[in-house]
Design an enzyme around this catalytic site. Structure first.
Site, short mmCIF file in Angstrom:
data_model
loop_
_atom_site.label_atom_id
_atom_site.label_comp_id
_atom_site.label_asym_id
_atom_site.label_seq_id
_atom_site.Cartn_x
_atom_site.Cartn_y
_atom_site.Cartn_z
N HIS A 1 -18.21 4.67 21.94
CA HIS A 1 -19.56 5.00 21.48
C HIS A 1 -20.06 6.26 22.18
O HIS A 1 -20.89 6.21 23.09
CB HIS A 1 -20.51 3.82 21.72
N ASN A 2 -19.56 7.39 21.74
CA ASN A 2 -19.93 8.67 22.32
C ASN A 2 -20.22 9.67 21.21
O ASN A 2 -20.26 9.32 20.03
CB ASN A 2 -18.81 9.18 23.24
N SER A 3 -20.41 10.92 21.57
CA SER A 3 -20.81 11.93 20.58
C SER A 3 -19.70 12.23 19.58
O SER A 3 -19.98 12.65 18.46
CB SER A 3 -21.25 13.22 21.29
N VAL A 4 -18.45 12.03 19.98
CA VAL A 4 -17.35 12.27 19.03
C VAL A 4 -17.38 11.22 17.92
O VAL A 4 -17.13 11.52 16.75
CB VAL A 4 -15.99 12.26 19.77
N HIS A 5 -17.67 9.97 18.28
CA HIS A 5 -17.83 8.92 17.26
C HIS A 5 -18.97 9.28 16.32
O HIS A 5 -18.86 9.13 15.10
CB HIS A 5 -18.09 7.57 17.93
N HIS B 1 -27.08 7.44 14.94
CA HIS B 1 -27.05 5.98 14.74
C HIS B 1 -26.66 5.19 15.98
O HIS B 1 -26.95 4.00 16.08
CB HIS B 1 -26.08 5.63 13.59
N ASP B 2 -25.99 5.81 16.96
CA ASP B 2 -25.63 5.14 18.21
C ASP B 2 -26.20 5.87 19.43
O ASP B 2 -25.63 5.81 20.52
CB ASP B 2 -24.10 5.03 18.35
N ASP C 1 -19.79 3.99 9.54
CA ASP C 1 -19.80 3.51 10.92
C ASP C 1 -18.52 2.78 11.29
O ASP C 1 -18.07 2.83 12.44
CB ASP C 1 -21.02 2.60 11.13
N GLN D 1 -7.85 -5.61 16.15
CA GLN D 1 -7.92 -4.80 14.93
C GLN D 1 -7.64 -5.60 13.67
O GLN D 1 -8.29 -5.41 12.65
CB GLN D 1 -6.94 -3.63 15.04
#
Length: 484
Positions: free
Chosen positions: A215-219, A255-256, A364, A415
């Protein structure tokens, strides 16, 4: 060509504000002759690199230079040379404050820019003493040019966000979102101030925690790129208004926002203040929404549209709240009912907004629907974040959350369960709504990726499952509708 040693005198005798310590830094673009001496002043306008400090918090010192940069805890600034070129192999020694008890020890860290083949050739020539023209300008053009080439294919489902993040020096969210806002003509249409737009995007990227594996800026950049792919789908492209598109992109990018790297149950059982603030309901999503609205108001991005500001905030919240995974069945059932009754009318404002919610939900959690090379990286990152939370819970003798125990779960287990119970049902309904090549491609990748994870489980051994051990990248992607 020497680097100027003169720096502004900083008030180092006062504590560093907490919000400065939490930020990772900034990049300043400058052509000031006070920083770089050059025989030809006209070349300065082509150069990017500066040393600057925040005017409101002057204990924060930001640095941007080409080459290797090392940050150390010693006081002072001392450039050192390695090689015959002044901008290659440059080291910086820097201390932001003398209050060691506040900042702690700053470990030595080397920051490398992406070293392309062209840059390798240039460096070789420099080290051999071959004459060159405007080397710094050439390096920057080469570096940014590759990112620009990628942006030309930003609508491709195979878009490699990890490579793009490296090419943009960790600024993938800023670069991609700004490009898309321009691509759709939203900046001109809504008369947005470019300075405010960029400041808003910089603050958004800063408020993502890049120490989070997932959950970072790349996501956030990845979700924004996926949202763009969905906005291009025929049903949406001919029905959505410019305001809908603007909301969709802003919601995807934020969104995150300020995600702490743990889930809602963790916040609830640790009595976190956010859980109390939002009464244990959509805790993270409410926080992401409120954080986004706070940045919109701080930057006054829509201050020239007073009637739109409240509307944008409300609609943005509705979109972000839809990403709450605990409400997955609620939204999926509503979507399925609309499709069964064939009563979705995209001329209706509320129906268009609902479709935007579903598109954001798909964006998402679209990682399992990406090509294997990308999907596998995301799977490893999200599982790493889950297991890190489990380790914290064990350390503090808390009940370990589902999927967070590294001793009883594997990446394949996590997964396969996620794909089976969350991803497949959602994307099957999305394919019913938008039966396009993209939808079938996503379902095809989903099937192949699930088969690959199944093949990694020890008990997988025979029959058709053994045939699935071949990596998806080496197999033809099914274009028709397939059942997983």
């Amino acid at each position: 060509m020497e680097v100027c040693y003169q720096l502004p005198v900083l008030p180092l005798d006062r504590p560093v504000p907490k919000h400065v310590l939490s930020r990772r830094g900034a990049i300043s673009f400058s052509s000031s002759s006070s920083l770089f001496g050059a025989p030809d002043p006209r070349q300065l306008s082509q150069r990017r690199g500066a040393i600057s400090y925040d005017s409101s918090d002057q204990t924060a010192l930001y640095i941007r230079m080409l080459g290797d940069v090392r940050v150390r805890s010693q006081v002072g600034f001392e450039p050192e040379r390695r090689g015959s070129h002044p901008y290659l192999g440059c080291l910086l020694k820097l201390s932001l404050t003398s209050h060691a008890e506040l900042v702690g020890s700053i470990p030595a860290r080397r920051i490398r820019r992406l070293f392309s083949f062209q840059r390798h050739l240039l460096t070789s020539r420099l080290l051999r003493g071959t004459p060159h023209l405007s080397p710094l300008h050439f390096l920057d053009e080469d570096y940014c040019g590759q990112a620009k080439c990628m942006l030309e294919k930003v609508g491709s489902w195979n878009f490699d966000i990890f490579l793009f993040d490296r090419l943009t020096n960790g600024n993938s969210l800023i670069s991609l979102t700004l490009y898309l806002l321009t691509h759709y003509g939203l900046i001109e249409l809504f008369q947005l101030d470019m300075v405010k737009v960029r400041r808003f995007l910089v603050l958004v990227q800063e408020d993502y925690h890049n120490h989070n594996p997932y959950h970072n800026s790349v996501h956030a950049a990845d979700v924004t790129q996926a949202m763009h792919c969905y906005l291009k789908e025929p049903k949406l492209a001919k029905s959505l208004t410019s305001c809908d598109v603007l909301l969709g992109l802003l919601a995807a990018a934020t969104h995150d926002l300020d995600h702490p790297g743990v889930n809602q149950p963790f916040l609830v059982k640790t009595n976190h203040y956010l859980a109390a603030l939002y009464r244990n309901t959509s805790v993270l999503e409410n926080h992401h929404w409120r954080s986004a609205v706070g940045l919109l108001r701080e930057t006054e991005l829509f201050s020239h549209l007073p009637t739109e500001d409240r509307y944008v905030s409300r609609q943005l919240g509705s979109l972000i709240l839809a990403t709450d995974i605990s409400r997955q069945n609620e939204y999926l059932s509503k979507f399925r009912t609309h499709l069964d009754q064939e009563d979705l009318c995209l001329g209706n404002t509320s129906h268009r907004h609902f479709v935007l919610q579903m598109a954001l939900k798909c964006a998402d959690i679209c990682n399992p629907c990406r090509p294997w090379e990308l999907s596998k990286q995301w799977s490893e990152k999200v599982t790493e974040e889950f297991f890190h939370q489990g380790d914290i819970e064990k350390k503090h003798k808390l009940e370990v959350s589902p999927l967070c125990d590294s001793e009883t779960n594997s990446i394949a287990d996590v997964q396969i369960g996620f794909m089976t119970y969350v991803v497949e049902p959602l994307f099957a309904e999305w394919a019913r709504f938008s039966d396009t090549r993209l939808s079938q491609t996503m379902l095809g990748h989903l099937c192949l990726n699930k088969a690959s994870w199944n093949a990694m489980q020890p008990e997988e051994a025979e029959g058709e499952q053994a045939a699935a051990t071949e990596e998806p990248s080496s197999r033809a992607l099914p274009q028709g509708s397939q059942e997983c």
